[in-house]
Motif scaffolding. Structure first.
Motif, PDB file in Angstrom:
ATOM      1  N   SER A 459     -26.251  19.124  16.020  1.00 21.79           N
ATOM      2  CA  SER A 459     -25.739  18.422  14.841  1.00 21.79           C
ATOM      3  C   SER A 459     -26.370  18.938  13.558  1.00 21.79           C
ATOM      4  CB  SER A 459     -25.973  16.909  14.975  1.00 21.79           C
ATOM      5  OG  SER A 459     -27.341  16.629  15.185  1.00 21.79           O
ATOM      6  N   ALA A 506     -21.089  14.842  16.382  1.00 20.26           N
ATOM      7  CA  ALA A 506     -21.041  13.937  15.239  1.00 20.26           C
ATOM      8  C   ALA A 506     -21.606  12.581  15.661  1.00 20.26           C
ATOM      9  CB  ALA A 506     -19.608  13.824  14.738  1.00 20.26           C
ATOM     10  N   ASP A 507     -21.216  11.527  14.974  1.00 17.67           N
ATOM     11  CA  ASP A 507     -21.723  10.182  15.263  1.00 17.67           C
ATOM     12  C   ASP A 507     -21.421   9.825  16.717  1.00 17.67           C
ATOM     13  OD1 ASP A 507     -22.852   7.699  14.781  1.00 17.67           O
ATOM     14  OD2 ASP A 507     -20.978   6.821  14.075  1.00 17.67           O
ATOM     15  N   ARG A 515     -23.858  12.077  11.939  1.00 18.17           N
ATOM     16  CA  ARG A 515     -23.187  12.915  10.952  1.00 18.17           C
ATOM     17  C   ARG A 515     -21.668  12.749  11.021  1.00 18.17           C
ATOM     18  NH1 ARG A 515     -27.618  13.443   8.029  1.00 18.17           N
ATOM     19  NH2 ARG A 515     -29.264  14.622   9.074  1.00 18.17           N
ATOM     20  N   SER A 516     -21.023  13.001   9.893  1.00 18.89           N
ATOM     21  CA  SER A 516     -19.560  12.941   9.832  1.00 18.89           C
ATOM     22  C   SER A 516     -18.968  14.245  10.339  1.00 18.89           C
ATOM     23  CB  SER A 516     -19.099  12.704   8.397  1.00 18.89           C
ATOM     24  OG  SER A 516     -17.707  12.968   8.263  1.00 18.89           O
ATOM     25  N   PRO A 517     -18.001  14.177  11.232  1.00 21.61           N
ATOM     26  CA  PRO A 517     -17.387  15.429  11.727  1.00 21.61           C
ATOM     27  C   PRO A 517     -16.658  16.188  10.631  1.00 21.61           C
ATOM     28  CG  PRO A 517     -16.122  13.516  12.448  1.00 21.61           C
ATOM     29  CD  PRO A 517     -17.391  12.983  11.848  1.00 21.61           C
ATOM     30  N   TYR A 518     -16.164  15.453   9.611  1.00 19.24           N
ATOM     31  CA  TYR A 518     -15.414  16.110   8.544  1.00 19.24           C
ATOM     32  C   TYR A 518     -16.318  16.997   7.687  1.00 19.24           C
ATOM     33  CZ  TYR A 518     -12.276  12.459  10.041  1.00 19.24           C
ATOM     34  OH  TYR A 518     -11.500  11.632  10.815  1.00 19.24           O
ATOM     35  N   GLY A 548     -17.517  10.253  18.733  1.00 13.58           N
ATOM     36  CA  GLY A 548     -16.422   9.522  18.094  1.00 13.58           C
ATOM     37  C   GLY A 548     -15.059   9.763  18.688  1.00 13.58           C
TER      38      GLY A 548
END
Length: 765
Positions: A459, A506-507, A515-518, A548
């Motif tokens: 990550s 991600a989260d 973390r945000s995947p975006y 997620g």
């Protein structure tokens, strides 16, 4: 204009069926007599025997199959095929998946096994949406058996449970009509029959359907690789006829022709066409005796998912085309999809074996287990899988490289494990490099080749970069000096990345940077491109996505962001195969997307690392955070105020600090004597070890299933679980006992493919 030809199941049979057909095909009639050991023509005229499922099934299969041949000779060709329960066997014959005789032998055995089953009953429910019905049936022991149309569902279960459920349904505004059967077909109560049928199914070699055949179990087209497993599941899984018909409508089918006796399926089609997907059912216009398709009178929640896949409007395998083709080929997978490891064997041997048998792949959760337990798991998985079916093992970072991490690598090399999922690594370690490059060499063309594969979950870009690059030269030199790698292996390693498959986490559940995947995916893809270009790898590094992933929308988003593959986690913890308690699974099945929280990680307590856990129904997150706060504020247990100390011992631990320390000291003396000596001389470290006991204890309570201690369950879980719970209600998987890991995989991937096709079409018009 597209047309589907459909074949009715048991309940549509009648005395005298097959008249004219049997004489039209004398060779097949005589072959049927040889297979069955009695006259099929006499059977079709025998009212008494046609009340017995052992005889009905071969009789109806024969009539359905010959009806198809006659219809083909009379002209016409379908675009799709489908059959309701028993009728599915005629549909597969029509698609040339097997010959007439093979289908008859299967049906004869199926009828024998289902005829031996007894106990339970079934009832048709009219005028109630499936989702509302699922809520009413939760915890009753009653299963949905046939989802026939927007106006009709059939339920199955023990007689007293059916009576109780029927009363609740009537009070909620629905109607129930009892069916004249003595067995709860297509339900969990047919599990033994399904398992017994597996041997017969697995003895057959299935050809790919020449015409797409919609599966009762998945409501998606059959594939040859999954056919045996899907047909086994059909016995103890619900017949998803409505979903199958809606799939056909969405794919341009506007005409249905019923092949065989009766017109039950034609009526169900007409009802379904009147109700667009999602519209509420109206009052039924026909009686159940005219519209119910009992389908061998079988019913139940789905037990497993097989390799059925969605087809797009052009007939291409859309789900199988998601992600990287090279990834699927390298791992031998139907989908660019894997299940990740969950520690303490929650990602169990059963889960890994089931994925492998379904043409997919999972990683065993080796974290937190002893070497003996890990070795036993490897042996169990190898026994359960064939030689061509892959599996992977988890490898966790170890603070002491000469400790458990190194020993685990030695074990994996001993058993020639070819795939590992590397997790929680802050940097590349010598044991990991040893694993990856043992056996590395240059092929005849001089190209470097590694025979072992590391799928790295990361990550942080700096950690990802270390995995995308060749191993550090000093590490290679040290391993060669130790005899852990040969000079040839090290030379080949210098031109290869530590990991060819880097999974962006991600989260997620458990240890997470949230973390945000975006934000993560674009950064990791750019990093990957730079490393590929800089090192000029012959085989480019691939990027995966995890964290997620609990809905088709999330899966679709991952592929749109550029993922080559996906790895799911939380959703697989709430499956029959997961190695945790039923009580935990009940809890997980009730979570929503907001029902998780962050808590200190027990294994890295002093460092302040966090894990994501279930919050609803447990006090663990609050209690764990309180312990960490106390650790930060105090230097010894003696510094705690008496009230706080009493609360921890009486409510959190339910035992004294002295008892906890005695247990901890005994463990350390046998395994980590240096840690014990440090604690004896450092009161704050001793306090940390005592507090860490609670984290271990809370995991044990959850794994064992101790309902009286549910408030202390530590269950690693991300919001994907809540997302999947919403989705599961729409696909007949509200009950976690129906959520097999491969079933989840196929639903998520096929619906993601459909979603992408639909939305991209919408966006470009």
């Amino acid at each position: 204009m597209s047309v589907v030809w459909v074949f009715p199941g048991q309940g549509s049979h009648r005395r005298g069926m097959g008249a004219g057909l049997l004489d039209r095909y004398p060779d097949l009639r005589d072959r049927a007599d040889e297979v069955l050991g009695y006259s099929i023509e006499e059977l079709c005229g025998d009212t008494r025997r046609l009340r017995d499922t052992r005889y009905v099934q071969p009789a109806l299969y024969t009539v359905d199959a010959l009806s198809y041949l006659a219809r083909r000779e009379d002209g016409g060709r379908p675009d799709y095929l489908a059959g309701h329960s028993l009728g599915e066997y005629a549909a597969l014959f029509a698609a040339e998946c097997y010959d007439f005789e093979t289908g008859l032998r299967l049906v004869r055995r199926r009828g024998e096994l289902m005829g031996e089953a007894s106990g339970g009953t079934m009832s048709a429910v009219l005028g109630m949406p499936r989702e509302r019905l699922e809520d009413l049936l939760a915890g009753t022991g009653v299963d949905i058996a046939n989802d026939n149309s927007p106006e009709q569902v059939v339920i199955a279960g023990p007689k007293d449970a059916i009576e109780t459920a029927s009363q609740a349904i009537k009070e909620a505004g629905g109607k129930c009509v009892a069916l004249n059967v003595r067995t709860a077909f297509h339900s969990r109560y047919m599990k033994d029959a399904a398992e017994s049928f597996a041997e017969a199914l697995e003895s057959v070699t299935y050809a790919a359907p020449r015409i797409p055949v919609i599966s009762n179990v998945t409501a998606l087209p059959h594939t040859a690789a999954a056919m045996a497993e899907t047909l086994r599941r059909q016995i103890d899984s619900p017949v998803r006829w409505l979903d199958g018909m809606r799939y056909l409508i969405e794919h341009g089918v506007d005409e249905l022709e019923e092949i065989g006796p009766g017109d039950v399926l034609t009526k169900l089609w007409d009802v379904t066409r009147r109700h667009p997907s999602g519209s509420p059912p109206a009052a039924p216009e026909t009686t159940p005796s005219r519209t119910t398709a009992p389908a061998d009178r079988e019913t139940t929640p789905s037990r497993t998912t097989a390799p059925a896949v969605a087809l797009d409007g052009r007939g291409t395998d859309a789900a199988a085309n998601l992600g990287s083709r090279e990834f699927r080929e390298d791992y031998g997978l139907r989908h660019a999809y894997m299940t990740g490891s969950m520690f303490k064997g929650i990602a169990s041997t059963d889960l890994v074996i089931r994925m492998g048998k379904a043409g997919l792949m999972g990683f065993f959760g080796a974290g937190g287990l002893t070497l003996a337990e890990i070795e036993s798991a490897i042996e169990t998985i190898r026994r359960g899988l064939g030689t061509g079916e892959g599996f992977g093992m988890n490898l966790l970072y170890g603070f002491d490289e000469d400790g458990l991490e190194s020993d685990t690598v030695g074990l994996y090399l001993k058993h020639d494990v070819r795939h590992v999922e590397a997790a929680a690594y802050p940097h590349v370690t010598a044991p990991l490099v040893r694993y990856r490059f043992t056996g590395a060499h240059r092929d005849a063309s001089g190209r470097p080749v590694a025979v072992r594969h590391v799928l790295a979950k990361v990550s942080r870009p700096e950690v990802a970069a270390a995995f995308m690059r060749p191993p550090p030269e000093p590490v290679l030199r040290r391993l060669v000096a130790q005899g852990a790698l040969t000079p040839e292996e090290a030379e080949a390693a210098s031109s290869l990345p530590v990991s060819e498959d880097v999974c962006v986490e991600a989260d997620s559940a458990g240890h997470t940077d949230a973390r945000s995947p975006y934000a993560l995916m674009p950064a990791m893809l750019a990093l990957r491109d730079r490393e590929n270009a800089g090192h000029r790898y012959a085989k480019p590094i691939r990027i995966g996505a995890s964290g997620g992933l609990g809905s088709p929308e999330a899966i679709a988003a991952a592929f749109v962001l550029g993922a080559d593959f996906v790895v799911t986690g939380s959703v697989n913890q709430c499956t029959p195969e997961a190695g945790t308690s039923d009580d935990v699974k009940d809890m997980l099945a009730g979570l929503d997307v907001q029902d998780t929280a962050y808590a200190p990680a027990g294994d890295m307590f002093e460092l302040g690392a966090r894990v994501q856990v279930a919050r609803k129904g447990t006090l663990f997150p609050a209690r764990a955070n309180k312990l960490y706060q106390l650790y930060r504020q105090h230097t010894a247990l003696e510094d705690l105020d008496p009230k706080t100390a009493t609360t921890i011992q009486d409510k959190y631990f339910r035992r004294s600090f002295t008892e906890v320390w005695d247990e901890t000291a005994t463990y350390l003396a046998a395994r980590k004597p240096a840690d014990l000596a440090k604690a004896e001389s450092n009161p704050r470290h001793k306090m940390a070890l005592i507090f860490r006991w609670y984290f271990v204890h809370s995991i044990r309570l959850a794994l064992k299933g101790t309902p009286t201690r549910r408030v202390d369950y530590q269950v690693h879980c991300g919001p994907a679980m809540g997302s999947f719970n919403h989705y599961a209600k729409t696909i007949g998987l509200a009950d976690w006992q129906t959520r097999h890991a491969d079933t989840i995989a196929d639903h998520l991937m096929t619906d993601a493919a459909t979603l992408l096709t639909t939305r991209l079409t919408h966006l470009t018009h």
